[in-house]
Design a protein around this motif. Sequence first.
Motif: not given
Length: 904
Positions: A12-18, A126-145
């Motif tokens: 979260t801290a990294l995303q907010e700083e970005l 070709c669009a000037r769009i950056l998407i920054v997503l965060t998720q835990p690396d320990w949940q099976s559902s997150a890994l599938r997503l």
Amino acid sequence: MLVSGGIGSGKTALQEELLEGAAKAGALTLSATGARDEQQIGAAVIDQMLANTSAEIDVPSLTRMRETLPGDPTYENAEARVVRDVCDALLGLARERPVVIGVDDLHFADETSLKLLLQLQRRIRCARILIVLTQPDWQSSALRLSGYFARQPRYHAVQLAPLSVHSIEQLLTELTDDAEQRKIAASVHTLSAGNPMLAHALIDDYRHGTGSGRVTAGPFYTRAVGALLGHSDAQLLDVAAAVAILDRHSSVSLITRLTSLDTETVVDMLEALHRAGLLVDGVYHEPTTASSVLGGLSPSSRARLHAHAAELKHGAAGATEVAAHLVAAGNASAGWAVPLLRAAAYEALLGDDVQFAGRCLELALASTTEESERRTLQQSIVRCLWRVSPSAVTPYVAPLRELVVGDPSSVRVGQADCFAVMRHALWHGDRETYLRAREVLRAAPEPVDPQSAVELDLAHQWHFGPRPVSEEEGESEAQRRSTPWDHTADSLLGMWRHRGDEATLASAERLLHNCRLGDTALEAIAMAVATLVRGGRTERADRWCVTLSREAHHRGAVTWEAMLESLRAEILLRSGELSQAAERADAALEMLGDHNWGVAITHPLTTLLQAQIAVGDLDAAGRTLKRPVPEAAFRTAGGMHYLRAWGHYQLATNRPLAAAAAFQRCQRQTREWEDGGGTLVPWRSDLAEANLQLGHVAIARDLARQQVELAVDTDPYACGLALRVLAMAAAPSESAGIINRAAKYFRAAGHLLEMERTLKALEHSRGPGRPAPDGAARATGPAVAMGRPATRGQFVVRRSSATREPTVKSAAERREVTPGPAAVARPDAGESTSLSEAELRVVQLAASGHTNRQISSTLFITVSTVEQHLTRAYKKLGISGRSSLATVLGQRGLELTSRNGASV
């Protein structure tokens, strides 16, 4: 870009700083955070994104979608329209300036919002769009997503790793020593597993710590744990709480049953806690973590978890472990709970965990209505709580007391009932109840354990003094002493009638070696220690007190420790260590609290008061006397010693009449003891001193002589006190010799304080305000009536032309009242060959082979004085030196003694 990491890894801290940096660079930012409670709300993340941006983005279809319920045939079309409209709007904005979208906790995003993010990803080539997503690396559902996004173009994965030791070193900029910096960084890394949030907290604890140079988990760490778990998934908090509750039994199976979560979720959560640096091998790395986790739960939630954990562990874990959950839950309604709590309390007492045993027993008592069970529990609670808070046992003793002193024939009264009542009655000075319970105990069919019987009898005499002879004669043959324990106690009780002889002292040592420190043994041990002190073995007594006090402290028995510290204070007082004695007595009082001491409070209070009087701090002594003392205490032996100290305070503050009243009260209370031959309280010496201060010298002398007669062979302390009073009442020429003998008695008693006070009296001449002998001084008040005549001898007064001095005629008409063989000689006018009192003592010691230095040490005089006395004696006796002394004394000793007169 998909940023993954563990709990507190900095996603979260990294995303907010970005996002903050992008906004400063002119980009349009949109942000949102996925949440479990919004996961089933369509377009919840989209709604956050549109709200958390500076641009005005109007999406009419979003309003229409909210008006359509899921499951409605038109819902899917409305949802697709919203996704398409928002996607077009964002792409349009990106043509004007860069757009940065940040979504935290992607794994909690709703389905509609996920469709939008995937559509955008497919259109940002070709669009000037950056998407920054965060998720835990320990949940099976997150890994599938994350797999859906990984298959799309322009995908970048960022995995946040734990901080290395080197990275932590960079945070310790205030440390200039490289070796110290590496050491601290390594400790922080070990405790935090590189978790940034925990690492920063540990560094803060180090900076604000005690300066010991060690890294320990403190308040910053505790708060970090709370923040780390408080902002996490509720399921993670459930698992974290389950681990805290189950402790070392926190298996996946038990956690699953305790939390009602599926196995996959529990495994994911445990993995997260391990990666976060909180768990090591399934248990919390720091004990404070478990407390922090449970502290975040509501009391009702904690109670439910503990109650459920007790059910799960029952039959699989030990009684103590299951009982801990029942106590924490405050619920023992299950049929198996009360017996288990009793078993756990027994185990706890074996391990001296008095507090936990008490909580188990109290919960069991509150959870049962069966009468015999309640009686057994009440007995156990009395034994348990008495160790730490004697006043707290009163509500539990009350029903047992009614049972024992009421009509014991109406219900079977057991030994444990009687022991509990007797123990409580002694501590609170209720002798009547004690004696009634003892009668019931003796009438019971089952025999009493000899050790317990002896310990209780010694406790009775410790509090109430020696039993009268009439009471002992009233015992039946079966009640009289016949076991080794009884014989040891009989020998020990000789301390009441005489200063401890070798047999008495040996019995005291034997009892101390064989009595394990316990509830009924405390006063018996105190009696044995007092016997050693009375016999002059103060160093040995002090060593026993130190050893036993350490044991009591280790076993968590505050009552025992406080009593033993009080005994140590008394020993220090006798040794002349006044400041230490006062400190220990005060510490003993504070350790237990005045309300918990019962009648035994007189022991530390007496020591404290005597020490304060001895150093002249009468203001402090006055404050000590204001501390409450139970009325029942003044019917105990300890109360008589306290009353003596009170009387001496009155003497020190020039109130001799008040002092005399106190000493006369001691006289009345101890009369039955002295009928049995005891000299527990030297009230005659005290009353003599009060009369002396009032100016009644003759009465003072008579009382002091009575005390000498009673104590000369049995109690050197009391004899020393009486001799000192006689010295104060004697002519100036005689007082120094009597004081010398008093000091010798105090030394024999091991009472260095009184010996020092007595020796100091040798350094001062008689003051002008001191009463003169022979009644020459005018009385300043009414005479204080003396006690009954001495039973062991009579007093004879001889008169000379100058003074009237007392002499003692013993029961055998020949007993000397001073240590050693010397009678006291006093020169008569015109008899140049008569030896003075001092000369005769020196000559007798020299004739028996003592060197001048040994005589000096024995009589507390200088070597030069010894030499002067010998020179004068040689001249009077007509001899040339020491070698002729034995012959002359053998021929003329009786003549010298009779001619000069026996003197006290």
